[in-house]
Design a protein around this motif. Sequence first.
Motif, short mmCIF file in Angstrom:
data_model
loop_
_atom_site.label_atom_id
_atom_site.label_comp_id
_atom_site.label_asym_id
_atom_site.label_seq_id
_atom_site.Cartn_x
_atom_site.Cartn_y
_atom_site.Cartn_z
N UNK A 194 0.68 -1.39 0.02
CA UNK A 194 -0.05 -0.05 0.02
C UNK A 194 0.81 1.37 0.02
N UNK A 195 2.00 1.33 0.33
CA UNK A 195 2.82 2.22 0.49
C UNK A 195 3.27 2.82 -0.89
N UNK A 196 3.15 1.90 -1.73
CA UNK A 196 3.62 2.14 -3.13
C UNK A 196 2.50 2.75 -4.05
N UNK A 197 1.33 2.88 -3.79
CA UNK A 197 0.15 3.35 -4.38
C UNK A 197 0.48 4.50 -5.31
N UNK A 198 1.41 5.52 -4.53
CA UNK A 198 1.68 6.87 -5.28
C UNK A 198 2.40 6.56 -6.23
N UNK A 199 3.25 5.63 -6.56
CA UNK A 199 4.36 5.35 -7.49
C UNK A 199 3.51 5.50 -9.08
N UNK A 200 2.58 4.65 -9.12
CA UNK A 200 2.08 4.61 -10.56
C UNK A 200 1.29 5.91 -10.84
N UNK A 201 0.73 6.52 -9.91
CA UNK A 201 0.02 7.89 -9.80
C UNK A 201 1.06 8.87 -10.52
N UNK A 202 2.27 8.81 -9.98
CA UNK A 202 3.40 9.75 -10.16
C UNK A 202 3.73 9.54 -11.82
N UNK A 203 3.96 8.30 -12.02
CA UNK A 203 4.47 7.91 -13.46
C UNK A 203 3.21 8.46 -14.47
N UNK A 204 1.84 8.36 -14.10
CA UNK A 204 0.88 8.67 -14.88
C UNK A 204 0.88 10.19 -15.08
#
Length: 448
Positions: free
Chosen positions: A339-349
């Motif tokens: 769950x701590x990584x859910x921001x990573x794909x949003x950042x790439x998007x």
Amino acid sequence: MELNHLTAVTPIDGRYRKQVQHLDNYFSEFGLIKYRVLVEIEYFFFLADKRFFKLPAKAKAHLKKVADQFSFDDAQQIKQIEAVTNHDVKAVEYFLKEQLDKAGISHLKEWIHFGLTSQDINNTSIPLSWKHAMEHEYLPALVNLQNHLYQLAVKWKEVPMLARTHGQPASPTRLGKEIMVFVERINHQIEMFASIPYAAKFGGATGNFNAHHIAFPKKNWVALGNEFVENTLGLQRMQFTTQIEHYDCLAAHFDAIKRINNILIDLCRDIWTYISMDYFKQQTKKGEVGSSAMPHKVNPIDFENAEGNLGMANALLEHLSAKLPISRLQRDLTDSTVLRNIGSPVAHVAIAFKSIEKGLGKLLLNEPKIKEDLENNWAVVAEAIQTILRRENYPNPYEALKDLTRGNHKIDKKAIHQFIQSLKVSAAVKKELKSITPANYTGVHPSF
């Protein structure tokens, strides 16, 4: 080395930091702690409103200020407590109990985190931060991109263009309509995304309000839990849970974003191909270099950058949506680190969105090249001719056009008109057939 843009391990916090730094309000360690503090305080206020205890107005104002003005120093203080407790949510609890001391209500400290397990806080604060990120950042950026595409579609709605199926010349279309394909696809996905709830878990150690019920058995804790989560936090409380939320709705969000990313990858590849076909030129900027070795080149790097980042996002989203809904028995810990990584794909998007916007803004339509391709492909009007001949009940029209258009001989306007002249049809039909050109044989579509 100290952490900065040059030493960061990932490009999200390095090369692209300026483009995504606004996301730290939702997905950083600071952001997570801030939302945990918010949920804990709101729950404390909720219990006071339900008359479990009396909360002085001055103390409430102090706690509201802590939530509204939560600072980096506050987060650091919580991390220092965590260094002792080795438990992140417990550190938030102890921090807030210190705030109650400062507010002069030390006797109410045990109402902080009353009856809860850490996942009651995590599985409300993370969905809440996710909801805010989607509503304040992701969806507005996507709608802006969709609007940009729509404006280009309107601008180019009357531009006839050779279509290609299987890479081969096909029935002509209009450039604006081809852009509208992506506008419509994105719009449908936004509607589907908006229908997915922002789900939360709130019900004690294994989802049954055990501690709450044993302390206050006459209270309707299911109703109270629903009211707090839905009315105070604006989330949808799942009614039957283990220690953690199901993550099915969160997975549905991930899958929806992945579908949108696939649509945008499709867009990037189409625009890239049109650029390679010389249908678009690209605006140049003084001082920029297109290629390290070939001075004439202006590479379509914005669309390539976007495609790469959308692919990275999809790889992460695929794992998130596949992993999070699976947990052993009433709970294992594998969801926590994921769950701590859910921001990573949003950042790439977010990086991809900015690249697409930049690339679209540099496009210059090369109409002479588009017209040249149409003029060099008169064979595409064969479909139109044979269809009208079918209407006229002309014998074997498809086969006649097939014999004309296949082979190595050139099919141009002259060849088509000679064929039409040889047909045993009325002068009116011949006139109708001769009026068809690759530029006007573009069909119809809904207005936009």
